[in-house]
Structure formats: structure tokens, C-alpha cells
Design a protein around this motif. Sequence first.
Motif, PDB file in Angstrom:
ATOM      1  N   UNK A 174       0.813  -1.212   0.000  1.00  0.00           N
ATOM      2  CA  UNK A 174       0.000   0.000   0.000  1.00  0.00           C
ATOM      3  C   UNK A 174       0.848   1.264   0.000  1.00  0.00           C
ATOM      4  N   UNK A 175       0.288   2.296  -0.632  1.00  0.00           N
ATOM      5  CA  UNK A 175       0.842   3.645  -0.521  1.00  0.00           C
ATOM      6  C   UNK A 175       2.004   3.956  -1.425  1.00  0.00           C
ATOM      7  N   UNK A 176       2.415   3.017  -2.272  1.00  0.00           N
ATOM      8  CA  UNK A 176       3.568   3.266  -3.113  1.00  0.00           C
ATOM      9  C   UNK A 176       3.201   3.892  -4.451  1.00  0.00           C
ATOM     10  N   UNK A 177       4.215   4.316  -5.179  1.00  0.00           N
ATOM     11  CA  UNK A 177       4.037   4.806  -6.540  1.00  0.00           C
ATOM     12  C   UNK A 177       4.327   3.659  -7.497  1.00  0.00           C
ATOM     13  N   UNK A 178       3.298   3.195  -8.166  1.00  0.00           N
ATOM     14  CA  UNK A 178       3.434   2.057  -9.065  1.00  0.00           C
ATOM     15  C   UNK A 178       4.003   2.549 -10.396  1.00  0.00           C
ATOM     16  N   UNK A 179       5.108   1.911 -10.827  1.00  0.00           N
ATOM     17  CA  UNK A 179       5.770   2.288 -12.067  1.00  0.00           C
ATOM     18  C   UNK A 179       5.437   1.296 -13.169  1.00  0.00           C
ATOM     19  N   UNK A 180       5.271   1.829 -14.370  1.00  0.00           N
ATOM     20  CA  UNK A 180       5.116   0.982 -15.541  1.00  0.00           C
ATOM     21  C   UNK A 180       5.858   1.614 -16.696  1.00  0.00           C
ATOM     22  N   UNK A 181       5.876   0.939 -17.830  1.00  0.00           N
ATOM     23  CA  UNK A 181       6.536   1.476 -19.014  1.00  0.00           C
ATOM     24  C   UNK A 181       5.770   2.631 -19.628  1.00  0.00           C
ATOM     25  N   UNK A 182       4.538   2.859 -19.156  1.00  0.00           N
ATOM     26  CA  UNK A 182       3.705   3.907 -19.749  1.00  0.00           C
ATOM     27  C   UNK A 182       3.338   5.027 -18.789  1.00  0.00           C
ATOM     28  N   UNK A 183       3.701   4.893 -17.515  1.00  0.00           N
ATOM     29  CA  UNK A 183       3.368   5.960 -16.585  1.00  0.00           C
ATOM     30  C   UNK A 183       3.524   5.544 -15.142  1.00  0.00           C
ATOM     31  N   UNK A 184       3.174   6.448 -14.247  1.00  0.00           N
ATOM     32  CA  UNK A 184       3.250   6.187 -12.816  1.00  0.00           C
ATOM     33  C   UNK A 184       1.930   6.573 -12.165  1.00  0.00           C
ATOM     34  N   UNK A 185       1.616   5.924 -11.047  1.00  0.00           N
ATOM     35  CA  UNK A 185       0.405   6.263 -10.314  1.00  0.00           C
ATOM     36  C   UNK A 185       0.548   5.799  -8.876  1.00  0.00           C
ATOM     37  N   UNK A 186      -0.034   6.561  -7.954  1.00  0.00           N
ATOM     38  CA  UNK A 186      -0.080   6.127  -6.563  1.00  0.00           C
ATOM     39  C   UNK A 186      -1.217   5.117  -6.446  1.00  0.00           C
ATOM     40  N   UNK A 187      -0.893   3.906  -6.035  1.00  0.00           N
ATOM     41  CA  UNK A 187      -1.892   2.840  -6.016  1.00  0.00           C
ATOM     42  C   UNK A 187      -1.487   1.768  -5.025  1.00  0.00           C
ATOM     43  N   UNK A 188      -2.461   0.946  -4.652  1.00  0.00           N
ATOM     44  CA  UNK A 188      -2.220  -0.227  -3.831  1.00  0.00           C
ATOM     45  C   UNK A 188      -2.234  -1.458  -4.725  1.00  0.00           C
ATOM     46  N   UNK A 189      -1.440  -2.437  -4.360  1.00  0.00           N
ATOM     47  CA  UNK A 189      -1.336  -3.674  -5.134  1.00  0.00           C
ATOM     48  C   UNK A 189      -1.695  -4.848  -4.222  1.00  0.00           C
ATOM     49  N   UNK A 190      -2.664  -5.626  -4.651  1.00  0.00           N
ATOM     50  CA  UNK A 190      -3.094  -6.791  -3.883  1.00  0.00           C
ATOM     51  C   UNK A 190      -2.549  -8.052  -4.533  1.00  0.00           C
ATOM     52  N   UNK A 191      -1.839  -8.834  -3.741  1.00  0.00           N
ATOM     53  CA  UNK A 191      -1.265 -10.095  -4.202  1.00  0.00           C
ATOM     54  C   UNK A 191      -2.026 -11.235  -3.555  1.00  0.00           C
ATOM     55  N   UNK A 192      -2.429 -12.200  -4.367  1.00  0.00           N
ATOM     56  CA  UNK A 192      -3.118 -13.385  -3.858  1.00  0.00           C
ATOM     57  C   UNK A 192      -2.358 -14.610  -4.337  1.00  0.00           C
ATOM     58  N   UNK A 193      -1.684 -15.291  -3.416  1.00  0.00           N
ATOM     59  CA  UNK A 193      -0.854 -16.419  -3.802  1.00  0.00           C
ATOM     60  C   UNK A 193       0.329 -15.961  -4.626  1.00  0.00           C
ATOM     61  N   UNK A 194       0.480 -16.543  -5.815  1.00  0.00           N
ATOM     62  CA  UNK A 194       1.620 -16.219  -6.666  1.00  0.00           C
ATOM     63  C   UNK A 194       1.309 -15.123  -7.678  1.00  0.00           C
ATOM     64  N   UNK A 195       0.070 -14.638  -7.702  1.00  0.00           N
ATOM     65  CA  UNK A 195      -0.347 -13.703  -8.734  1.00  0.00           C
ATOM     66  C   UNK A 195      -0.749 -12.349  -8.161  1.00  0.00           C
ATOM     67  N   UNK A 196      -0.689 -11.331  -8.999  1.00  0.00           N
ATOM     68  CA  UNK A 196      -1.260 -10.037  -8.660  1.00  0.00           C
ATOM     69  C   UNK A 196      -2.761 -10.135  -8.885  1.00  0.00           C
ATOM     70  N   UNK A 197      -3.519  -9.873  -7.832  1.00  0.00           N
ATOM     71  CA  UNK A 197      -4.976  -9.983  -7.918  1.00  0.00           C
ATOM     72  C   UNK A 197      -5.595  -8.716  -8.485  1.00  0.00           C
TER      73      UNK A 197
END
Length: 461
Positions: free
Chosen positions: A6-29
Motif C-alpha cells: 500500500x501507498x507506493x508509486x506504481x511504475x510501468x513502461x507507460x506511466x506512474x500512479x499512486x496505487x495499492x497492489x493486492x497479491x493473492x498467492x503467486x499472482x497479482x490480484x
Amino acid sequence: MRTLIKGGTVLSATGTSVADVLVDGEKIAAVAAPGVFGEADEVIDATGKYVMPGGIDAHTHMEMPFGGTFSHDTFGTGTTAAAWGGTTTIIDFAVQAKGTTLQSTLDKWHEKADGNCAIDYGFHMIISDVNDTTLKEMESCIGAGVTSFKMFMAYPGVFYSTDGEILLAMQKARETGSTIMMHAENGIAIDQLAAQAFAAGKTEPVQHGLTRPPELEGEATSRAIQLAKVTGSPLYIVHLSAAQALAAVAEARNAGQNVFAETCPQYLYLSIEDMAKPGFEGSKYVASPPLREKSHQRDLWRGLRTNDLSVVSTDHCPFCFEDQKVLGADDFRAIPNGMPGVEHRMDLLHQGVVAGEITLERWVETCSTTPARMFGLYPRKGVIAAGADADIVIYDPKAKQTLSAETHHMNVDYSAYEGFELTGRVETVLSRGSVVVSAAGFTGSTTHGRFLERDLNQYLS
């Protein structure tokens, strides 16, 4: 097991955004705005940090035979070091020896790696013996998830292939949709220059660079591009170091040809001056292609910005100074070729962001997203998105660190970047949802990594 980042700046090849990432098991949910997700089994606070896809190093050599010895990192030590540096996938090279089959080669490399990797891994196949059997076996390799084949215009008598042999392999690549990777240096001419230097009593490490001039990398790159054009084969130039080679790649790409290239951190930060250090110290920096004059670095950074250089890999191939590099103490031609670097690629490229050479998006693109697409792993790897493997790096962009052999985790007795002061550092690494690096240290296992069967290059037009 559900993990909330939670609370981080998510980086991608196309942009950035402040977002939370939920992981369930081995995958990003899921990825959503802060505060959307409820409870989780574990919560990681990434406030003030980057949350980015795990790095993919598409060019490593663990336990590689070379010059009568082997690169010093095993798959276990090398992949552990990679994890420390935020790399969660490597693609290593299975090395065909003359007189052997591709299938026996692949079997041998599976024996080395299976059950001995801390992170996920795949293979490219090195072709050194082109014949009817080898060409047919390229098809079975593709069926086994090995979809790229490396060839050499250098090292006559060891890995070298003639133009005719390269043409045959490229024709098979065109037929199958696979990608030919090329070590592009004119090895025949280089061997003559090296023999002349040695005969003149010039034995010191810097001669390795002086006898492999950038013009001969440029010439070989141009020749490989023309062979690829004649056959219609995709071409990927590995470890590009010279402005002359980059110019040839840029021209081909501007003409719409399926030509791609990678460079490595050593060519962005080190130079032939390092090979000229007093005594035998320069041997630490002997690799092929060699380090160039500093003037080439400006062109390489520009190539990264323009996408003429698509990927940054390491060509990690470590040989210890004390008992391996010294094999060439009296003859620079016998110095094992290779440098360590798998642990520091992400950090070193981040310095390009700090210096304004590349953007955050380009950092992610060259180190993760593009290699995933180039080598048939996307969208399983290379992106923070629902359904992708939870290979995630939490990166502190303000942390300070100094690189040193005393603190790195690669199984080699020197650092090519000794004393480099960097801004930014990996804080936490998840590999398929499991925390493998954190403030507690390395918490993973060398039995965790899985072999990745890869699809074809997604950039082919």
C-alpha cells in the motif's frame, strides 16, 4: 496468502500512479486506488517508495565454460545475487559444444539449474555447430520453450560461425518465428590483431581492448543486419558497446527491419581506461566486446532514449581475479572474458534516471517490460497488473549505497564498480508472491525458481 502493498508509486513502461497492489498467492490480484482493498494476511507499507515489476536480466552466464574454467557464480549464488538487486527473472545461455546436439545441451543446462535457482529462469540456446541436425533441433527447442538462438561472429575455433552457417540458421529462424541473437565482432580480423600485438611483446590487459576496435564491432553488426535482411530473420544484437554498431542498428530500425539491440551497464559507466589500470588490475574489466572510450557512452544513452537500444542486460559472467583472471597474466588473450554485474543492473540504470538520461518509465521498460515482450514472457512477467506473476520490487529512490566486493552477494572476489556511490536501493523483493529479500535479508530459497517456457518475440512485424 494475501499480501497488500500500500501507498507506493506504481511504475510501468507507460506511466506512474499512486496505487495499492493486492497479491493473492503467486499472482497479482488487482491494482487500485489507495484504500480500496480491505484486510490482508500481510501488509507492506510502500509509502515514498516505487513499486515496480521485477527486473528481467535477459543475458546471464552462470556456470559457463570458457577458456578452461567456468564462470564463478552457480545458478544458486547467481540468482540469489540477482534477487538482492531486484531482478526476479534471468534468461541464461545453454552452450552447445562442437559435436553435440541441442537437446543434449538443453538437458545438461536443466541439470545445472533445476532446483538450484532462487528466482525464475529461462534459457537461450547457443549454436556453435551448424548442421542439418542442429537446424532441425531448433524446432524442438522452440517446442520446449527455448525460442531464441545465439550465434557468434567472434571466437574462431570455439563458438564462431561462418556467414554461410549464420545464413542457414537465420533461414530456420525466419521459418519458425524465432529470434537470432548475435555476438557481432569480426573475430577473424580480431585474432590477427591480437596475434600481432602479442608477437610485439604487448601482453597487458588493455591490449584486449586495443585489438578489438569499435570499427570491427560496427562492421560485424552491419554484416549481421544484411544477412538478416536477406533471410527475413529477426535479429537481436547482444551487448552492443560501440557507436558504430549503434548507427547500423538505428539505420536498420529506421528502415523497418526487425533488428533489436541491448547494451549493458559496463558500457554506460566504465571505459577502456579501466582496462589500462596499473599492473594486472585491468584484467578485472576484460570482457567482449571490450570497454570503449568514454565518448561512446553519450551515444549509448541516446540510443536508450530513442529505443534504438531496447534492453539493458548484464552479460553477467564473473571470473575471480585471484585464481581465474590470472590465467592471462602473461598473455591478454588468455584472460577469461567476462565481468560480474547481475546484482547491480537495476541500481546502475536508476542512476540514469537520477542524472536525467532516461525517465522512470524508460527505466522500467528497458529493465523489465521490453525483455518480457522480446523474449515471450509478457504479460506473465514485466508488468504490475492483475493476472501477472507477483514479481514485485519495492524500491527506495532516496536511499544511498556504495558498491563494494565486501558487501555484494555475487560469488566473485571483486566489484567492477568498487566505490561507486549510488542513489536508490532495493528494499523488498517478491518473487511469485513470496518475499525473498527484505530488511531481514535474503529469505528466499534456491529451490524456489521455476523454469519458464517462453513464447516468441512479440515485437516482430
